[in-house]
Write a protein that holds these residues in place. Structure first.
Motif, mmCIF file in Angstrom:
data_model
loop_
_atom_site.group_PDB
_atom_site.id
_atom_site.type_symbol
_atom_site.label_atom_id
_atom_site.label_comp_id
_atom_site.label_asym_id
_atom_site.label_seq_id
_atom_site.Cartn_x
_atom_site.Cartn_y
_atom_site.Cartn_z
ATOM 1 N N GLU A 249 35.935 39.167 44.547
ATOM 2 C CA GLU A 249 35.858 40.299 45.465
ATOM 3 C C GLU A 249 37.219 40.518 46.114
ATOM 4 N N LEU A 250 37.663 41.758 46.145
ATOM 5 C CA LEU A 250 38.950 42.105 46.728
ATOM 6 C C LEU A 250 38.770 42.618 48.151
ATOM 7 N N SER A 251 39.759 42.332 48.982
ATOM 8 C CA SER A 251 39.724 42.850 50.349
ATOM 9 C C SER A 251 40.128 44.322 50.334
ATOM 10 N N ASP A 252 39.809 45.023 51.415
ATOM 11 C CA ASP A 252 40.188 46.433 51.522
ATOM 12 C C ASP A 252 41.700 46.596 51.417
ATOM 13 N N GLN B 176 36.330 45.888 38.530
ATOM 14 C CA GLN B 176 36.035 47.289 38.844
ATOM 15 C C GLN B 176 37.319 48.025 39.221
ATOM 16 N N LEU B 177 38.152 47.364 40.033
ATOM 17 C CA LEU B 177 39.395 48.002 40.452
ATOM 18 C C LEU B 177 40.315 48.220 39.261
ATOM 19 N N LYS B 178 40.366 47.273 38.354
ATOM 20 C CA LYS B 178 41.206 47.402 37.157
ATOM 21 C C LYS B 178 40.777 48.611 36.329
ATOM 22 N N VAL B 179 39.487 48.779 36.140
ATOM 23 C CA VAL B 179 38.976 49.926 35.384
ATOM 24 C C VAL B 179 39.231 51.214 36.167
ATOM 25 N N PHE B 180 39.048 51.176 37.483
ATOM 26 C CA PHE B 180 39.285 52.342 38.332
ATOM 27 C C PHE B 180 40.742 52.790 38.238
ATOM 28 N N LEU B 181 41.686 51.849 38.304
ATOM 29 C CA LEU B 181 43.100 52.199 38.235
ATOM 30 C C LEU B 181 43.457 52.800 36.880
#
Length: 100
Positions: free
Chosen positions: A53-56, A5-10
Motif C-alpha cells: 500500500e502506498l501513502s498519499d 494499481q499505481l503502476k498501471v494507472f501511470l
C-alpha cells in the motif's frame, strides 16, 4: 492504493489526455483522482508488489513525476540556436536589401 494499481494507472495516464487535464487542473486533488481512476483499471499483478500500500504522498510524487515528464518535451539546444540564427540571417538579409 496498491503499488501495482499505481503502476498501471501511470501507464494509462500517458495515453489519456482527459485524465492528464484533470490532474493538471488548478486545485485538482491528485491523490483522489488517481485512487478513483485506479478502481476502473484492471491490475492483474499477483506479486508481492500488488499488496504494497502506498501513502498519499508517494502517489502524489509519482503522478507529479509522470506528468512532468509528459509536459516537458526536450528540445535540443541546437534546434533552438539554429532557429534563432535563421531568423537573424533573414533579418540581416532584409536590412541589406532595404539599405541598398
Amino acid at each position: 492504493m496498491q503499488a501495482a494499481q499505481l503502476k498501471v494507472f501511470l501507464a494509462k495516464l500517458k495515453s489519456e489526455p482527459l485524465l492528464q487535464s484533470q490532474l493538471t487542473a488548478e486545485g485538482a486533488d491528485i491523490v483522489s483522482i488517481a485512487k478513483v481512476a485506479s478502481l476502473f483499471i484492471d491490475s492483474n499483478e499477483s506479486t508481492a508488489e500488488a499488496v504494497v500500500e502506498l501513502s498519499d504522498q508517494e502517489i502524489q510524487e509519482q503522478v507529479f513525476d509522470a506528468l512532468s515528464k509528459r509536459n516537458n518535451p526536450s528540445i535540443s539546444p541546437i534546434i533552438i540556436w539554429a532557429a534563432l540564427l535563421t531568423v537573424l540571417l533573414i533579418l540581416v538579409g532584409v536590412f541589406l536589401n532595404l539599405k541598398y
